[in-house]
Design a protein around this motif. Sequence first.
Motif, PDB file in Angstrom:
ATOM      1  N   GLN A  72       0.827  -1.210   0.000  1.00 17.94           N
ATOM      2  CA  GLN A  72       0.000   0.000   0.000  1.00 17.94           C
ATOM      3  C   GLN A  72       0.863   1.262   0.000  1.00 17.94           C
ATOM      4  O   GLN A  72       0.628   2.198  -0.763  1.00 17.94           O
ATOM      5  N   ALA A  73       1.868   1.291   0.857  1.00 20.33           N
ATOM      6  CA  ALA A  73       2.709   2.477   0.971  1.00 20.33           C
ATOM      7  C   ALA A  73       3.573   2.684  -0.276  1.00 20.33           C
ATOM      8  O   ALA A  73       3.722   3.822  -0.744  1.00 20.33           O
ATOM      9  N   PHE A  74       4.134   1.614  -0.844  1.00 20.72           N
ATOM     10  CA  PHE A  74       4.920   1.769  -2.071  1.00 20.72           C
ATOM     11  C   PHE A  74       4.031   2.269  -3.213  1.00 20.72           C
ATOM     12  O   PHE A  74       4.474   3.077  -4.031  1.00 20.72           O
ATOM     13  N   GLN A  75       2.798   1.829  -3.264  1.00 23.70           N
ATOM     14  CA  GLN A  75       1.886   2.324  -4.299  1.00 23.70           C
ATOM     15  C   GLN A  75       1.603   3.812  -4.110  1.00 23.70           C
ATOM     16  O   GLN A  75       1.505   4.552  -5.083  1.00 23.70           O
ATOM     17  N   GLU A  76       1.515   4.262  -2.866  1.00 20.59           N
ATOM     18  CA  GLU A  76       1.345   5.696  -2.594  1.00 20.59           C
ATOM     19  C   GLU A  76       2.566   6.482  -3.069  1.00 20.59           C
ATOM     20  O   GLU A  76       2.435   7.559  -3.641  1.00 20.59           O
TER      21      GLU A  76
END
Length: 75
Positions: free
Chosen positions: A28-32
Amino acid sequence: LLALRDQSSAYRRAMQAYQAGDDIEAIQAFQEVLVLVPNSAEIHYYLGLSAYRHLDFELARRSFQAVMRLSPQSE
């Protein structure tokens, strides 16, 4: 990317989650982070590793393909 590392809470959260083995949070954070820097081979790489560990092979494949496209000299 250095400025992003210093300023982005999403980047810090992604790397902490990755290092802790929390692949769902890392993905989730890498996609952000990719919203901010979509052409970062490094972020695509870590997203791919996280996805692979989470057994999301399609996301891993797409991420690693992006790494090869963005940084063809990578091994």
